[in-house]
Design a protein around this motif. Sequence first.
Motif, PDB file in Angstrom:
ATOM      1  N   ALA A  79      -0.869   8.948   7.167  1.00  0.00           N
ATOM      2  CA  ALA A  79      -1.400   8.512   8.462  1.00  0.00           C
ATOM      3  C   ALA A  79      -1.924   7.082   8.421  1.00  0.00           C
ATOM      4  O   ALA A  79      -2.177   6.492   9.457  1.00  0.00           O
ATOM      5  CB  ALA A  79      -2.529   9.450   8.894  1.00  0.00           C
ATOM      6  N   HIS A  80      -2.092   6.523   7.230  1.00  0.00           N
ATOM      7  CA  HIS A  80      -2.686   5.179   7.141  1.00  0.00           C
ATOM      8  C   HIS A  80      -1.745   4.145   7.765  1.00  0.00           C
ATOM      9  O   HIS A  80      -0.564   4.084   7.420  1.00  0.00           O
ATOM     10  CB  HIS A  80      -2.930   4.835   5.673  1.00  0.00           C
ATOM     11  N   PRO A  81      -2.262   3.321   8.689  1.00  0.00           N
ATOM     12  CA  PRO A  81      -1.375   2.366   9.367  1.00  0.00           C
ATOM     13  C   PRO A  81      -0.687   1.388   8.418  1.00  0.00           C
ATOM     14  O   PRO A  81       0.455   0.985   8.671  1.00  0.00           O
ATOM     15  CB  PRO A  81      -2.304   1.620  10.334  1.00  0.00           C
ATOM     16  N   VAL A  82      -1.335   1.023   7.322  1.00  0.00           N
ATOM     17  CA  VAL A  82      -0.695   0.081   6.383  1.00  0.00           C
ATOM     18  C   VAL A  82       0.423   0.785   5.602  1.00  0.00           C
ATOM     19  O   VAL A  82       1.495   0.211   5.373  1.00  0.00           O
ATOM     20  CB  VAL A  82      -1.747  -0.555   5.441  1.00  0.00           C
ATOM     21  N   ALA A  83       0.201   2.040   5.244  1.00  0.00           N
ATOM     22  CA  ALA A  83       1.273   2.804   4.577  1.00  0.00           C
ATOM     23  C   ALA A  83       2.451   2.959   5.531  1.00  0.00           C
ATOM     24  O   ALA A  83       3.618   2.813   5.140  1.00  0.00           O
ATOM     25  CB  ALA A  83       0.746   4.178   4.143  1.00  0.00           C
ATOM     26  N   MET A 101      -0.248   1.095  -2.956  1.00  0.00           N
ATOM     27  CA  MET A 101      -0.394   1.079  -1.490  1.00  0.00           C
ATOM     28  C   MET A 101      -1.542   1.992  -1.056  1.00  0.00           C
ATOM     29  O   MET A 101      -1.845   2.986  -1.696  1.00  0.00           O
ATOM     30  CB  MET A 101       0.899   1.533  -0.814  1.00  0.00           C
ATOM     31  N   PRO A 102      -2.174   1.627   0.075  1.00  0.00           N
ATOM     32  CA  PRO A 102      -3.241   2.493   0.580  1.00  0.00           C
ATOM     33  C   PRO A 102      -2.651   3.691   1.309  1.00  0.00           C
ATOM     34  O   PRO A 102      -1.567   3.599   1.889  1.00  0.00           O
ATOM     35  CB  PRO A 102      -3.965   1.587   1.576  1.00  0.00           C
ATOM     36  N   THR A 103      -3.322   4.817   1.241  1.00  0.00           N
ATOM     37  CA  THR A 103      -3.047   5.906   2.184  1.00  0.00           C
ATOM     38  C   THR A 103      -4.418   6.382   2.664  1.00  0.00           C
ATOM     39  O   THR A 103      -5.441   5.958   2.132  1.00  0.00           O
ATOM     40  CB  THR A 103      -2.253   7.094   1.579  1.00  0.00           C
ATOM     41  N   GLU A 104      -4.433   7.270   3.636  1.00  0.00           N
ATOM     42  CA  GLU A 104      -5.714   7.750   4.147  1.00  0.00           C
ATOM     43  C   GLU A 104      -6.437   8.624   3.118  1.00  0.00           C
ATOM     44  O   GLU A 104      -7.658   8.782   3.190  1.00  0.00           O
ATOM     45  CB  GLU A 104      -5.518   8.507   5.468  1.00  0.00           C
ATOM     46  N   LEU A 114       0.775   4.812  -6.036  1.00  0.00           N
ATOM     47  CA  LEU A 114       1.573   3.877  -6.832  1.00  0.00           C
ATOM     48  C   LEU A 114       3.016   4.096  -6.408  1.00  0.00           C
ATOM     49  O   LEU A 114       3.649   5.058  -6.821  1.00  0.00           O
ATOM     50  CB  LEU A 114       1.369   4.253  -8.302  1.00  0.00           C
ATOM     51  N   ALA A 115       3.518   3.214  -5.538  1.00  0.00           N
ATOM     52  CA  ALA A 115       4.761   3.506  -4.832  1.00  0.00           C
ATOM     53  C   ALA A 115       5.985   2.831  -5.432  1.00  0.00           C
ATOM     54  O   ALA A 115       5.912   1.724  -5.968  1.00  0.00           O
ATOM     55  CB  ALA A 115       4.618   3.067  -3.374  1.00  0.00           C
ATOM     56  N   ILE A 147      -1.172  -5.268  -5.285  1.00  0.00           N
ATOM     57  CA  ILE A 147      -1.953  -4.155  -4.727  1.00  0.00           C
ATOM     58  C   ILE A 147      -2.135  -4.440  -3.248  1.00  0.00           C
ATOM     59  O   ILE A 147      -2.766  -5.427  -2.863  1.00  0.00           O
ATOM     60  CB  ILE A 147      -3.327  -4.018  -5.428  1.00  0.00           C
ATOM     61  N   LEU A 148      -1.525  -3.590  -2.429  1.00  0.00           N
ATOM     62  CA  LEU A 148      -1.626  -3.760  -0.981  1.00  0.00           C
ATOM     63  C   LEU A 148      -2.948  -3.136  -0.536  1.00  0.00           C
ATOM     64  O   LEU A 148      -3.197  -1.953  -0.762  1.00  0.00           O
ATOM     65  CB  LEU A 148      -0.426  -3.075  -0.315  1.00  0.00           C
TER      66      LEU A 148
END
Length: 329
Positions: free
Chosen positions: A128-132, A35-38, A43-44, A173-174
């Motif tokens: 803070a990442h909106p996708v996370a 997952m993305p983060t800022e 790896l979640a 992979i998001l």
Amino acid sequence: MRNKEKPVLCSMETPIGTDVAQAAALLRAGAVVAMPTETVYGLAANAFDEAAVLRIFQVKQRPSFDPLIVHVRDREQLSPLVARLPREAEALMEHFWPGPLTLVLPKTGRVPDLVTSGLDTVAVRMPAHPVAQALLRAVDFPLAAPSANPFGYVSPTSAQHVADQLGGKVPYILDGGPCTVGVESTILGWEQEAGAWLLYRPGGTPVEAIAEVIGAVGAAQPGLLPASPGMLESHYAPGTPVHAGDVPQLLEAHRGKRIGVISFRQHHGAAHNEVLSVKGDLAEAASRLFAALRKLDRSDAEVILAEIFPQEGLGVAINDRLRRAAAKR
Ligand code: TXA
Ligand code: MG
């Protein structure tokens, strides 16, 4: 996820996509998803599912003594994780969450030992990442997630970086685009016995900003802190040897070799020279650092020479990562 209709992926390909619902379904089924983060990609897995967390360690080839950060969507999600909140934690969360600050706090009995490597503390952060955030809202558990790189290598700051190294090892992979901060979160630990906060790892939240909220914090001494194994000296390292210091001197010392350079504002005339911020912005430089290290590592450079950055703001985290990359050999 074991879906009978679809063949299980067994090639080196892992789909990269923006489907939060699909990522959430995989997580619910006990899978590990990037997952993305800022800061960097993570790896979640469900932090409460030990089998899923074990998979993180397997995919990353991470030693079990290196604990994971648990990502939460809101403060309510802290109550099953954190046993006690020290007074200043409130102000820190107020100022820096969501964002690149991780707090190491006393844990409850519900946090699996695997997540914390048997420590009596847990590292928590609200990304803070909106996708996370969308992913955390789509599941009803917090997400344990280390950076999505093989243990010891440079962290990924794009979905493609993750695919380059972990393709075929995770089902999805998001993609949330390139990471805007680009270095991992700052880690602050609450040292219960000393009644003080210590900096375990400089990162995306500058220590100067933290000092404005809770006063100056001491730095953990590497080696004295089995509690923070991420402080391992040789970390964040590409395969190509890295030397950090005065670049003109280093260029002289490595004359005759194929050279890659990482510099702040100025080009040093090397064949491969990654200038991280022409306008001299340390935050911009941090956001480009890991992509630059990866690019030089893929180039034909035999050695990577890096400038020492101004030791302030995000420069502290940049210098820390470069020093660790250089400690590899
Ligand atoms: O920005 C970040 O922090 C990224 C994104 C994905 O959130 N995550 C990340 O995780 O950098 P990782 O696993 O690469 O680094 C986590 C580090 C560990 O190496 C360890 O030093 C520290 O966090 N840590 C985790 N739990 C801890 C604990 N209970 N006590 C002390 N240190 C801990
Ligand atoms: Mg890491």
